[in-house]
Design an enzyme around this catalytic site. Sequence first.
Site, PDB file in Angstrom:
ATOM      1  N   TYR A 160       4.092  -3.576 -15.753  1.00 53.17           N
ATOM      2  CA  TYR A 160       4.476  -2.802 -14.569  1.00 53.17           C
ATOM      3  C   TYR A 160       5.780  -3.394 -13.999  1.00 53.17           C
ATOM      4  CZ  TYR A 160       4.572  -1.647  -9.629  1.00 53.17           C
ATOM      5  OH  TYR A 160       4.976  -1.270  -8.387  1.00 53.17           O
ATOM      6  N   ARG A 176      -8.937 -12.839   7.138  1.00 53.55           N
ATOM      7  CA  ARG A 176      -7.961 -13.496   6.241  1.00 53.55           C
ATOM      8  C   ARG A 176      -8.569 -14.635   5.424  1.00 53.55           C
ATOM      9  NH1 ARG A 176      -4.936 -17.500   6.701  1.00 53.55           N
ATOM     10  NH2 ARG A 176      -5.074 -17.605   8.972  1.00 53.55           N
TER      11      ARG A 176
HETATM   12  N1  PLP Z   1      -0.273  -3.013 -12.044  1.00 50.72           N
HETATM   13  C1  PLP Z   1       0.022  -1.801 -12.533  1.00 50.72           C
HETATM   14  C2  PLP Z   1      -0.295  -1.503 -13.969  1.00 50.72           C
HETATM   15  C3  PLP Z   1       0.623  -0.843 -11.732  1.00 50.72           C
HETATM   16  O1  PLP Z   1       0.930   0.361 -12.249  1.00 50.72           O
HETATM   17  C4  PLP Z   1       0.924  -1.155 -10.376  1.00 50.72           C
HETATM   18  C5  PLP Z   1       1.567  -0.174  -9.496  1.00 50.72           C
HETATM   19  O2  PLP Z   1       1.984   0.877  -9.889  1.00 50.72           O
HETATM   20  C6  PLP Z   1       0.601  -2.431  -9.907  1.00 50.72           C
HETATM   21  C7  PLP Z   1      -0.005  -3.336 -10.757  1.00 50.72           C
HETATM   22  C8  PLP Z   1       0.907  -2.836  -8.485  1.00 50.72           C
HETATM   23  O3  PLP Z   1      -0.039  -2.301  -7.635  1.00 50.72           O
HETATM   24  P1  PLP Z   1       0.183  -2.021  -6.069  1.00 50.72           P
HETATM   25  O4  PLP Z   1       1.180  -0.911  -5.949  1.00 50.72           O
HETATM   26  O5  PLP Z   1      -1.180  -1.690  -5.578  1.00 50.72           O
HETATM   27  O6  PLP Z   1       0.717  -3.289  -5.482  1.00 50.72           O
END
Ligand code: PLP
Length: 383
Positions: free
Chosen positions: A105, A51
């Site tokens: 996202y 960690r």
């Molecule tokens: N960023 C983008 C562009 C994504 O498409 C995603 C998940 O789909 C994430 C971040 C988040 O990633 P994680 O699911 O590994 O937490």
Amino acid sequence: MKPPDHPLRPSTLCIHAGTYLDKPTGGACSPIFTSTACAFPNPANENIYPRYFNTPNQQVIARKLAALEKGKAAVVFSSGMAAISTLLLAHLKPGDHAIFQNDLYGGTMQFITRELTRLGVEVSWGANAADFAAAVRRETRLIYIESPSNPLLHCVDLEAVAALGQRHSVLTVIDNTFATPINQNPLTWGLDAVIHSATKYLNGHSDVNAGVVVASAEIVRRVTASAVDFGGMLDAHACSQLERGLKTLALRVQRHNENALALASYLASHPAVARVNHPGLSTHPDHTLAARQMRGFGGMLSFELRQPDQVDRLLSRLRIVMPALSLGGVESLVCVPSRTSHRTLTPAERQRAGISDGLVRVSVGIEDEQDLQEDFHQALATV
Ligand code: PLP
């Protein structure tokens, strides 16, 4: 072995950068260090603990990603969201202001609207560098973008965003998940920090959850200090699996690029398809910008049917391309963002981001291009 005396290229970095030298056996692969209790005091007088993000397997990933993204340092997390939330919380406090791109996202948007605003961070939204410039205030600490964005593949001018950040002493951050370091290196355009969901292309086999932050040593030190408090570390076995995935990143991304451009061109010519979003298409509004700042256009595309009510029918008729959440793996996946990655947003938030209910997102895999085209061809014939 004597190290080479010239900078290494991406495919070579994918394979060799960061590998832990296995002195006892001379093995070609990094060993897996599973201990969660490490001697102290030790010769380096260092507290080694998973960690604390300083175990050998975590360092292998950090070194490889720093080399690939042309950063000074990196830190690996247990998910993309752990990387995103930790970086944001490490830099923002109540009363600060941050500027975000409209179409991020869905999980990132949810973190901003549910968590950051609850902590008293003020946020503004914008589509491009001009919008971000207009939103800058005295309290602005951070500008956050995604280019190409999820799921509309909008591209933002990296050089302009970096210049804006430098002008106002504001940290500039990009989620580079869709592009990958093979197609785009935002730090070389002047951005301060790069984030990846390593769950996607970096691992590439849909079987590991991970995230990374790559930046200067100072920024990574700050993010890691918060990360130790929040605790989103990645264990040794997952690091090892991610390291294996990374070794073929350049090869995979080249094929993702080719397949996606071919499929996007095919879909754009299909009479049942109203619109295709892929930065490699000359019809894409950001094509010229993408061609300037990317070396390849990536494996993602999205499209809208002329009859949006036929989406379920289309998805149910596909035989190779799998309706599924997530992206960036070797297999082609398809989803409807309004019901998956962006389902927790309100209809108004989705409308602001430009995500219609009929939008279909495709993560184009590395299967044979012709098979993918034929799969869509037979499925589209039924709508
Ligand atoms: N960023 C983008 C562009 C994504 O498409 C995603 C998940 O789909 C994430 C971040 C988040 O990633 P994680 O699911 O590994 O937490």
